[in-house]
Design an enzyme around this catalytic site. Sequence first.
Site, PDB file in Angstrom:
ATOM      1  N   LYS A 122       0.685   3.772 -12.691  1.00 32.31           N
ATOM      2  CA  LYS A 122       0.407   4.824 -11.700  1.00 32.31           C
ATOM      3  C   LYS A 122       1.675   5.169 -10.934  1.00 32.31           C
ATOM      4  CE  LYS A 122      -0.855   5.181  -7.433  1.00 32.31           C
ATOM      5  NZ  LYS A 122      -0.075   6.414  -7.137  1.00 32.31           N
ATOM      6  N   GLU A 173       6.807  -6.143  -4.624  1.00 30.55           N
ATOM      7  CA  GLU A 173       8.178  -5.863  -4.169  1.00 30.55           C
ATOM      8  C   GLU A 173       8.035  -4.860  -3.042  1.00 30.55           C
ATOM      9  OE1 GLU A 173      11.171  -4.197  -3.206  1.00 30.55           O
ATOM     10  OE2 GLU A 173      11.431  -3.285  -5.181  1.00 30.55           O
ATOM     11  N   CYS A 193      14.585   0.416  -0.774  1.00 30.68           N
ATOM     12  CA  CYS A 193      14.031  -0.793  -0.166  1.00 30.68           C
ATOM     13  C   CYS A 193      15.141  -1.720   0.310  1.00 30.68           C
ATOM     14  CB  CYS A 193      13.105  -1.497  -1.134  1.00 30.68           C
ATOM     15  SG  CYS A 193      13.796  -1.683  -2.770  1.00 30.68           S
ATOM     16  N   GLU A 226      10.923  -0.811   8.875  1.00 26.63           N
ATOM     17  CA  GLU A 226      11.545  -0.076   7.779  1.00 26.63           C
ATOM     18  C   GLU A 226      11.369   1.417   8.034  1.00 26.63           C
ATOM     19  OE1 GLU A 226       9.770  -0.187   3.698  1.00 26.63           O
ATOM     20  OE2 GLU A 226      11.837  -0.620   3.107  1.00 26.63           O
TER      21      GLU A 226
HETATM   22  P1  NAI Z   1       3.120   3.492  -0.281  1.00 13.86           P
HETATM   23  O1  NAI Z   1       3.293   2.027  -0.259  1.00 13.86           O
HETATM   24  O2  NAI Z   1       1.909   4.088   0.349  1.00 13.86           O
HETATM   25  O3  NAI Z   1       3.178   4.030  -1.791  1.00 13.86           O
HETATM   26  C1  NAI Z   1       3.662   3.313  -2.905  1.00 13.86           C
HETATM   27  C2  NAI Z   1       2.666   3.401  -4.050  1.00 13.86           C
HETATM   28  O4  NAI Z   1       1.441   2.771  -3.675  1.00 13.86           O
HETATM   29  C3  NAI Z   1       2.299   4.828  -4.447  1.00 13.86           C
HETATM   30  O5  NAI Z   1       2.132   4.892  -5.838  1.00 13.86           O
HETATM   31  C4  NAI Z   1       0.965   5.009  -3.744  1.00 13.86           C
HETATM   32  O6  NAI Z   1       0.165   5.994  -4.337  1.00 13.86           O
HETATM   33  C5  NAI Z   1       0.358   3.647  -3.897  1.00 13.86           C
HETATM   34  N1  NAI Z   1      -0.705   3.328  -2.947  1.00 13.86           N
HETATM   35  C6  NAI Z   1      -0.857   3.796  -1.680  1.00 13.86           C
HETATM   36  N2  NAI Z   1      -1.966   3.275  -1.127  1.00 13.86           N
HETATM   37  C7  NAI Z   1      -2.526   2.452  -2.047  1.00 13.86           C
HETATM   38  C8  NAI Z   1      -3.693   1.618  -2.068  1.00 13.86           C
HETATM   39  N3  NAI Z   1      -4.501   1.532  -1.015  1.00 13.86           N
HETATM   40  N4  NAI Z   1      -3.954   0.905  -3.179  1.00 13.86           N
HETATM   41  C9  NAI Z   1      -3.137   0.969  -4.249  1.00 13.86           C
HETATM   42  N5  NAI Z   1      -2.041   1.758  -4.301  1.00 13.86           N
HETATM   43  C10 NAI Z   1      -1.731   2.489  -3.210  1.00 13.86           C
HETATM   44  O7  NAI Z   1       4.404   4.129   0.370  1.00 13.86           O
HETATM   45  P2  NAI Z   1       4.523   5.608   1.011  1.00 13.86           P
HETATM   46  O8  NAI Z   1       3.319   5.953   1.795  1.00 13.86           O
HETATM   47  O9  NAI Z   1       4.856   6.511  -0.081  1.00 13.86           O
HETATM   48  O10 NAI Z   1       5.765   5.387   1.969  1.00 13.86           O
HETATM   49  C11 NAI Z   1       5.534   4.801   3.243  1.00 13.86           C
HETATM   50  C12 NAI Z   1       6.577   3.767   3.543  1.00 13.86           C
HETATM   51  O11 NAI Z   1       6.524   2.715   2.580  1.00 13.86           O
HETATM   52  C13 NAI Z   1       7.997   4.258   3.461  1.00 13.86           C
HETATM   53  O12 NAI Z   1       8.369   4.903   4.626  1.00 13.86           O
HETATM   54  C14 NAI Z   1       8.743   2.993   3.215  1.00 13.86           C
HETATM   55  O13 NAI Z   1       8.936   2.330   4.442  1.00 13.86           O
HETATM   56  C15 NAI Z   1       7.801   2.164   2.378  1.00 13.86           C
HETATM   57  N6  NAI Z   1       8.153   2.223   0.946  1.00 13.86           N
HETATM   58  C16 NAI Z   1       8.862   1.190   0.417  1.00 13.86           C
HETATM   59  C17 NAI Z   1       9.264   1.232  -0.895  1.00 13.86           C
HETATM   60  C18 NAI Z   1      10.056   0.133  -1.498  1.00 13.86           C
HETATM   61  O14 NAI Z   1      10.695   0.336  -2.516  1.00 13.86           O
HETATM   62  N7  NAI Z   1      10.016  -1.058  -0.940  1.00 13.86           N
HETATM   63  C19 NAI Z   1       8.992   2.386  -1.745  1.00 13.86           C
HETATM   64  C20 NAI Z   1       8.195   3.412  -1.114  1.00 13.86           C
HETATM   65  C21 NAI Z   1       7.820   3.299   0.193  1.00 13.86           C
END
Ligand code: NAI
Length: 502
Positions: free
Chosen positions: A196, A272, A306, A406
Site C-alpha cells: 500500500k 520504521e 525520517c 518531528e
Molecule cells: P502516516 O504515518 O499517516 O502515513 C504513512 C502511511 O501509513 C501511509 O501509507 C498512510 O496511508 C498509512 N496509514 C495512515 N493511517 C493508517 C492506519 N490507521 N493504518 C494503517 N496505515 C495507515 O504519515 P502522514 O500522515 O503522511 O505524515 C504525518 C507525519 O508522519 C509527518 O509529518 C512525519 O512527521 C511522519 N512521517 C514519517 C515518515 C518516516 O519516514 N518516518 C514518513 C511519512 C511521515
Amino acid sequence: MTPAPTTNFQLQPGTQAFLDGGPKQLLIGGEWVAAADGATFATLNPATGAALVDVALAGAADVDRAVTAARAAFEGQAWAGLTGAERGNLLWKVADLLEKYADELAELETLDNGKPLRAARHGDLPMAVRHFRYYAGWAGKLEGTTIPVSHPNQFVYTLREPMGVVGLIIPWNFPLLMAAWKLAPALACGNTALLKPAEETPLTALRLGEIMLEAGIPAGVVNILTGPGLPTGAAISAHPGIDKVAFTGSTDVGRKIMAAAAQSNLKRVSLELGGKSPNVIFADADLDKAIKGALWAVFSTSGQECVAGTRLFVERPAYDAVVEGLAAQAQRIRVGPGFAPKVHIGPMVSDKQLQTVLGYIESGRTAGATIVAGGERIGGDLAEGYFMQPTIFTHSDDSLKLVQEEIFGPVAAVTAFDDWDELVQRANSTRYGLAAGAWTRDLSKAHRFARAVKAGTVWINTYGLFDAAAPFGGYKESGFGREMGAEALDLYTQTKTVWIGL
Ligand code: NAI
Ligand code: MG
C-alpha cells in the site's frame, strides 16, 4: 532564490502514456481491477496543486480479495515451487526493468512527490535498483544451521521459511525506494505481498506493479492497493489473513498498526517510524564541510526525511561562525519545481504537510526561538504549489515543541553546548532514536559519540547515506526491526527447528 515553474518540461512518451491511460486500478491476483465499490481519489502534483490522475481507492473488500490472491500465490507452485536462485533471477529482472524505465519512473516520482528530477533519477532510482539486485543475491543463500544438542542421537537443524502473506505500508517521501526496501527482501525470502503506497504518491508503486508482471513475477505474488490509511491501511493491519506488516511512517500510525496486529492475529510487525535526529558540530571539525553537511542533513528532500538532522548542536567556541554560515548558505538553497533545472529542493508533498510545517514555525516564534533564515511559505510564481523557505531557528530550550517533535519540513533548530555530559544528555533527550550525526577531527571523540548516542544509525563527517547492505532502523520510539543488509532477512523469515531421532 526561487526559479520560476517550468510548464514546458517535455515528459518521456512512456510517462505521458501512463498519465493519459485513464484512471489507475488496483493490482490483485495479476489483474488490474477497479475497487469493488468503484471508489477513486485524485493524486496531486505538489508543485502546482493540480490533479494528475484518478486512482482506485481500495476498501476492506478489495484488501480481502488481495489477501486471498496472495495466499493462493504463496501456496501455489508458480512461486512456492521456485528455488531461491530462481526467485533471485526474477528479482534481477525487476532491477533490469527499473533501469530500463528509470527516466519515466523518475518523472512520475517528481510529478507525484515534487522532489527534484535529478534527485529522483540519480538518487531514488539507482538505490531502488540496487535493492533488488542485493536481495536477488540473498534469495539463494538463506541458510539454516545445524545445532549440537545435549540429547544423544538427535540431529537438529533449522530451516528459514517465509512468513507467508506480508502487508507493506509505506510513506510518500521516497515512494519507489520504500517499496523496494520492503518488496525486495520480502520476495527474496519467498513471501507474497500486499503493497500500500501512501495516498499522496501512488503512481510509481502502480508502475512498479506493471514492471513486476513484465518481469514474470507470478500473478498474486505482488498486489498493489492504493488508498489512504483509512480504510485501506487499517484494513491491511487488521486482516487476520496477513502474517506480517512492515510499516514506515509516523510513530502515531505505528502504534495503531501494532494495536491492530495485537487485536487480530498477532501478525508480526516491524516499524520504521519518526525521528528528531541530533547532529553535532564539535569546535575541532572542518567547519566548512560541517556547515554544508548540516544543511544537507536537514534540508535534503525539503526536510521530509525520517533521518533529517533537525536538532543541530554546535560547540560554543564555533557557535557564532556556524550560525552565520548556516544562515548565509540556507538563503542560497534553490527551492523550486522538481522539473526546473538546478533546483536543490522541491515543495512539501501536500498542503496538509505545508500547514503542519507552518504551524511548527509559528509555535517556535511564539515561544521565543529566533529565526535566522527563512520562516515563510514561498509565494509569487510558486504560490500555487506547497513551497517553503529553508528555515533555521536558534534556541536554548530543548523542551520547545519545535525541538521535541518531528516536523518533517525544512526547519532546523540550532543550539550551543559546552561540555560532553551536557551534549550526550541533550542529544538523547527526545522519544526518538533513529539517527545521529557528528562532525569532528578527533577520532576517539567520534567513536565515543557513536557509542553514547541512542540511535540506530550514526554518521560521522557525513550524513544521510544509505546502502542496501547497511542495516537501518530505530532505537526507542523510532521503531524496531532493521531494514536493509542481512538483518532485513530476519523481518521476512521465520525459523523452523527440526529434530531427527537417529
Ligand atoms: P502516516 O504515518 O499517516 O502515513 C504513512 C502511511 O501509513 C501511509 O501509507 C498512510 O496511508 C498509512 N496509514 C495512515 N493511517 C493508517 C492506519 N490507521 N493504518 C494503517 N496505515 C495507515 O504519515 P502522514 O500522515 O503522511 O505524515 C504525518 C507525519 O508522519 C509527518 O509529518 C512525519 O512527521 C511522519 N512521517 C514519517 C515518515 C518516516 O519516514 N518516518 C514518513 C511519512 C511521515
Ligand atoms: Mg496520515
